[in-house]
Write a protein that holds these residues in place. Structure first.
Motif, PDB file in Angstrom:
ATOM      1  N   ALA A 349       0.933  -1.170   0.121  1.00 45.10           N
ATOM      2  CA  ALA A 349      -0.140  -0.090   0.150  1.00 45.10           C
ATOM      3  C   ALA A 349       0.855   1.238  -0.079  1.00 45.10           C
ATOM      4  O   ALA A 349       0.708   2.155  -0.762  1.00 45.10           O
ATOM      5  N   THR A 350       2.015   1.065   0.874  1.00 44.27           N
ATOM      6  CA  THR A 350       2.713   2.250   0.934  1.00 44.27           C
ATOM      7  C   THR A 350       3.351   2.535  -0.544  1.00 44.27           C
ATOM      8  O   THR A 350       3.617   3.800  -1.029  1.00 44.27           O
ATOM      9  N   ALA A 351       3.870   1.442  -1.107  1.00 43.58           N
ATOM     10  CA  ALA A 351       4.551   1.694  -2.313  1.00 43.58           C
ATOM     11  C   ALA A 351       3.615   2.119  -3.489  1.00 43.58           C
ATOM     12  O   ALA A 351       3.985   2.954  -4.096  1.00 43.58           O
ATOM     13  N   LEU A 352       2.615   1.721  -3.407  1.00 50.43           N
ATOM     14  CA  LEU A 352       1.433   2.158  -4.503  1.00 50.43           C
ATOM     15  C   LEU A 352       1.199   3.693  -4.332  1.00 50.43           C
ATOM     16  O   LEU A 352       1.144   4.527  -5.175  1.00 50.43           O
ATOM     17  N   LEU A 353       1.302   4.316  -2.947  1.00 51.87           N
ATOM     18  CA  LEU A 353       1.062   5.541  -2.869  1.00 51.87           C
ATOM     19  C   LEU A 353       2.386   6.545  -2.994  1.00 51.87           C
ATOM     20  O   LEU A 353       2.166   7.496  -3.588  1.00 51.87           O
ATOM     21  N   SER A 354       3.559   5.886  -3.016  1.00 56.41           N
ATOM     22  CA  SER A 354       4.693   6.201  -3.344  1.00 56.41           C
ATOM     23  C   SER A 354       4.666   6.624  -4.936  1.00 56.41           C
ATOM     24  O   SER A 354       5.222   7.720  -5.267  1.00 56.41           O
ATOM     25  N   LEU A 355       4.238   5.728  -5.688  1.00 57.43           N
ATOM     26  CA  LEU A 355       4.349   5.767  -6.960  1.00 57.43           C
ATOM     27  C   LEU A 355       3.181   6.949  -7.642  1.00 57.43           C
ATOM     28  O   LEU A 355       3.573   7.573  -8.293  1.00 57.43           O
ATOM     29  N   ARG A 356       1.916   6.858  -6.991  1.00 56.50           N
ATOM     30  CA  ARG A 356       0.983   7.946  -7.083  1.00 56.50           C
ATOM     31  C   ARG A 356       1.532   9.421  -6.771  1.00 56.50           C
ATOM     32  O   ARG A 356       1.454  10.181  -7.899  1.00 56.50           O
ATOM     33  N   ASP A 357       2.331   9.660  -5.810  1.00 58.14           N
ATOM     34  CA  ASP A 357       2.435  10.880  -5.415  1.00 58.14           C
ATOM     35  C   ASP A 357       3.932  11.146  -5.895  1.00 58.14           C
ATOM     36  O   ASP A 357       4.568  12.134  -5.887  1.00 58.14           O
ATOM     37  N   GLN A 358       4.830  10.319  -6.502  1.00 52.32           N
ATOM     38  CA  GLN A 358       6.146  10.480  -6.866  1.00 52.32           C
ATOM     39  C   GLN A 358       7.187  10.894  -5.895  1.00 52.32           C
ATOM     40  O   GLN A 358       7.846  11.788  -6.288  1.00 52.32           O
TER      41      GLN A 358
END
Length: 410
Positions: A349-358
């Motif tokens: 979940a954290t990695a996906l948010l990282s990708l979303r927000d760059q």
């Protein structure tokens, strides 16, 4: 976009119940702020135990999250899982009642099952007699209890299962979800939670010899650091909604957090074997499954056990695959402790948010990188850069390991 990426399942919903927050966005804000959620254990008196610190889920009011009849029938681990699944389904804006029930699946990760519930029932048995043991003991501490309860509550009657590989299980569950999508399921609720902060659960965890007994919350869990002394336990985790891109488009899904591009699992040889650990091969296999070269990975979310020898082994595996300091590495789990069955799912979940927000979240705690661990550990503050692909790595006690490759939405 490659054919592999275009056909990859997508993540359309996130549900987080963690020490860092009771929603995905609350968790993400705490991670970016570097806000630790480690403190003295409050669920029981830890004063007689060598480990007294953990990451506890704050302000979780069970009766507000779980139907009253289920509270007495299930363990806290399932309560957290039900809440996270509810949040993920709501986030995906999916009405499961409007979809074919046998095309909707559930796969979760479990480490120790309903530990706290099981402890109370064993106390009833040992202090009294078998008549004091409740009928729900047979299911509440069973590994598949959360999967079953999520399936029943939301009418998900497709293939359902549970993966029991400790910390690695969260990635294995998502890997299984991807298999189900490929074989006809249109939507899978997957991920994992854990809640083993009770005397029985902590005693079981102490048997590994890997928990930190440092009493300073800021210095107890320091992966890849010269003062690394083990890890701290935690509770909670995350659930995610995985769908085929076609199914998500057909129902008009509004969110796409990213794509599940590749997955692989491995198992280490027994102690004393001349064969090397399998993590490097597992990472390479996950990249091959995603049809990506190592240079395509923009960030690694590390397992980060906090045990010097294990940190060294992970650092060596990463350096062998990506080259020395070849890719940014981060471990936000220092804020929460290791969540066992819920830990890798929370990392996803954290990695996906990282990708979303760059943005790559930093690792809080370590300040003096251990010599010989040639990795680019992100410290001090979040690092903003262009991100297309993330690798999540997880290892479970006993030799389990897994790697999951995630791609940016689009």
């Amino acid at each position: 976009m490659s054919t592999t990426a275009a056909q990859a399942p997508i993540v359309t919903g996130l549900g987080v119940v963690a020490p860092t927050g009771l929603s995905a966005e609350a968790h993400w804000a705490a991670v970016l702020a570097g806000k630790p959620a480690i403190g003295r254990i409050s669920r029981f008196d830890p004063s007689t135990y060598p480990v007294r610190l953990a990451g506890e889920v704050p302000s979780f009011v069970t009766k507000e999250q779980v139907p009253s009849r289920l509270i007495q029938q299930t363990d806290r681990w399932t309560h957290l899982g039900l809440s996270a699944a509810e949040a993920a389904i709501a986030d995906a804006e999916v009405n499961t009642a409007e979809l074919p029930e046998y095309e909707l699946a559930v796969v979760t990760s479990s480490s120790s099952g309903g530990t706290e519930f099981g402890q109370h029932e064993m106390e009833n048995l040992y202090q009294h007699n078998p008549e004091w043991v409740g009928a729900y003991q047979s299911i509440a501490w069973f590994y598949a209890a959360t999967t079953g309860q999520v399936s029943i509550r939301h009418g998900l009657r497709g293939p359902c299962g549970v993966i029991c590989c400790e910390q690695a299980g969260g990635l294995d569950a998502i890997g299984q979800a991807r298999r189900l999508i490929r074989t006809g399921s249109r939507l899978v609720v997957t991920g994992g939670t854990d809640a083993s902060l009770c005397p029985y659960g902590l005693t079981a965890q102490l048997s590994t010899g890997n928990l930190s007994t440092v009493q300073d919350p800021a210095r107890a869990y320091l992966p890849f650091d010269t003062e690394a002394s083990g890890y701290l336990p935690g509770e909670g985790g995350a659930m995610i909604i995985v769908e085929s891109a076609a199914a998500a488009e057909a129902r008009g899904a509004q969110k796409n957090y990213g794509r599940v591009l590749g997955y692989a699992a491995g198992f280490d040889p027994p102690p004393g074997s001349e064969r090397p650990p399998s993590l490097r091969r597992t990472i390479a296999a996950a990249l091959a499954d995603a049809q990506l070269e190592p240079g395509a990975v923009d960030v690694v979310f590390a397992d980060a056990l906090g045990v010097p020898a294990e940190d060294q082994a992970e650092a060596e595996a990463l350096a062998e695959v990506f080259g020395p300091r070849g890719v940014p590495v981060t471990a936000p789990k220092t804020l929460t402790g290791r969540l066992y069955g819920g830990g890798a799912a929370l990392d996803v979940a954290t990695a996906l948010l990282s990708l979303r927000d760059q943005v790559i979240p930093h690792t809080v705690g370590p300040s003096a990188p251990a010599p010989g661990q040639d990795i680019d550990l992100v410290l001090g503050e979040p690092r903003r850069q262009e991100l297309h692909t993330a690798l999540v790595v997880a290892r479970g006690h006993g030799g389990f390991n897994a790697a999951l490759v995630l791609g940016r939405a689009g």
